[in-house]
Scaffold this motif. Structure first.
Motif, short mmCIF file in Angstrom:
data_model
loop_
_atom_site.label_atom_id
_atom_site.label_comp_id
_atom_site.label_asym_id
_atom_site.label_seq_id
_atom_site.Cartn_x
_atom_site.Cartn_y
_atom_site.Cartn_z
N LEU A 137 -3.31 9.86 -47.78
CA LEU A 137 -2.28 9.22 -48.61
C LEU A 137 -2.05 7.78 -48.17
O LEU A 137 -1.91 6.88 -49.01
N GLY A 138 -2.04 7.54 -46.87
CA GLY A 138 -1.88 6.17 -46.35
C GLY A 138 -3.02 5.26 -46.76
O GLY A 138 -2.80 4.12 -47.15
N ILE A 139 -4.25 5.77 -46.69
CA ILE A 139 -5.42 4.98 -47.11
C ILE A 139 -5.33 4.65 -48.60
O ILE A 139 -5.56 3.52 -49.02
N GLY A 140 -4.98 5.66 -49.39
CA GLY A 140 -4.88 5.45 -50.84
C GLY A 140 -3.80 4.47 -51.22
O GLY A 140 -4.01 3.59 -52.07
N LEU A 141 -2.64 4.59 -50.60
CA LEU A 141 -1.54 3.69 -50.90
C LEU A 141 -1.86 2.26 -50.49
O LEU A 141 -1.57 1.31 -51.21
N THR A 142 -2.49 2.11 -49.34
CA THR A 142 -2.88 0.78 -48.88
C THR A 142 -3.88 0.14 -49.84
O THR A 142 -3.74 -1.03 -50.21
N ALA A 143 -4.88 0.91 -50.26
CA ALA A 143 -5.88 0.39 -51.20
C ALA A 143 -5.24 0.01 -52.52
O ALA A 143 -5.53 -1.06 -53.08
N LEU A 144 -4.37 0.85 -53.03
CA LEU A 144 -3.69 0.56 -54.30
C LEU A 144 -2.82 -0.69 -54.19
O LEU A 144 -2.81 -1.53 -55.10
N ALA A 145 -2.13 -0.84 -53.07
CA ALA A 145 -1.28 -2.01 -52.89
C ALA A 145 -2.09 -3.29 -52.76
O ALA A 145 -1.70 -4.34 -53.28
N VAL A 146 -3.24 -3.21 -52.09
CA VAL A 146 -4.09 -4.41 -51.96
C VAL A 146 -4.62 -4.81 -53.33
O VAL A 146 -4.66 -6.01 -53.67
N VAL A 147 -5.01 -3.85 -54.14
CA VAL A 147 -5.47 -4.15 -55.50
C VAL A 147 -4.33 -4.76 -56.32
O VAL A 147 -4.53 -5.75 -57.04
N GLY A 148 -3.13 -4.21 -56.18
CA GLY A 148 -1.98 -4.77 -56.89
C GLY A 148 -1.68 -6.19 -56.46
O GLY A 148 -1.33 -7.03 -57.29
N VAL A 174 1.63 -1.90 -48.78
CA VAL A 174 0.67 -2.03 -47.67
C VAL A 174 1.31 -1.59 -46.36
O VAL A 174 0.71 -0.83 -45.59
N MET A 175 2.53 -2.00 -46.11
CA MET A 175 3.21 -1.63 -44.87
C MET A 175 3.43 -0.12 -44.79
O MET A 175 3.20 0.48 -43.73
N VAL A 176 3.86 0.50 -45.87
CA VAL A 176 4.08 1.94 -45.88
C VAL A 176 2.75 2.68 -45.74
O VAL A 176 2.65 3.67 -45.02
N VAL A 191 -0.04 1.66 -44.26
CA VAL A 191 -0.53 1.55 -42.88
C VAL A 191 0.28 2.45 -41.95
O VAL A 191 -0.27 3.10 -41.06
N THR A 192 1.57 2.54 -42.19
CA THR A 192 2.41 3.43 -41.39
C THR A 192 2.02 4.89 -41.58
O THR A 192 1.91 5.64 -40.61
N LEU A 193 1.79 5.30 -42.82
CA LEU A 193 1.37 6.68 -43.08
C LEU A 193 0.02 6.97 -42.44
O LEU A 193 -0.20 8.06 -41.90
N TYR A 194 -0.88 6.01 -42.49
CA TYR A 194 -2.17 6.18 -41.84
C TYR A 194 -1.99 6.38 -40.34
O TYR A 194 -2.61 7.25 -39.74
N ALA A 195 -1.14 5.57 -39.73
CA ALA A 195 -0.92 5.67 -38.28
C ALA A 195 -0.26 6.99 -37.91
O ALA A 195 -0.60 7.60 -36.91
N VAL A 196 0.68 7.46 -38.72
CA VAL A 196 1.35 8.73 -38.45
C VAL A 196 0.36 9.88 -38.58
O VAL A 196 0.40 10.83 -37.79
N GLY A 197 -0.53 9.79 -39.54
CA GLY A 197 -1.50 10.87 -39.77
C GLY A 197 -2.71 10.81 -38.88
O GLY A 197 -3.53 11.72 -38.89
#
Length: 55
Positions: free
Chosen positions: A7-18, A37-39, A41-47
């Protein structure tokens, strides 16, 4: 935890595209992509699992 990481990877990618779209054609909510992007990366780090045992 793997689901959180994906989920963190997906959200980061979507935010970078946005954000990239916002650079090409500015829109009012463009700054929200930085929060994404911040959220993300945080989800990626937590996971992230190092494979070590928890004490």
């Amino acid at each position: 935890m793997r689901r959180t990481r994906v989920l963190g990877i997906g959200l980061t990618a979507l935010a970078v595209v946005g954000y990239a779209i916002g650079i090409a054609a500015p829109y009012p909510g463009r700054s929200a992509s930085i929060v994404g992007v911040m959220v993300g990366v945080t989800l990626y780090a937590v996971g992230y699992d190092t494979g070590g045992s928890a004490s």
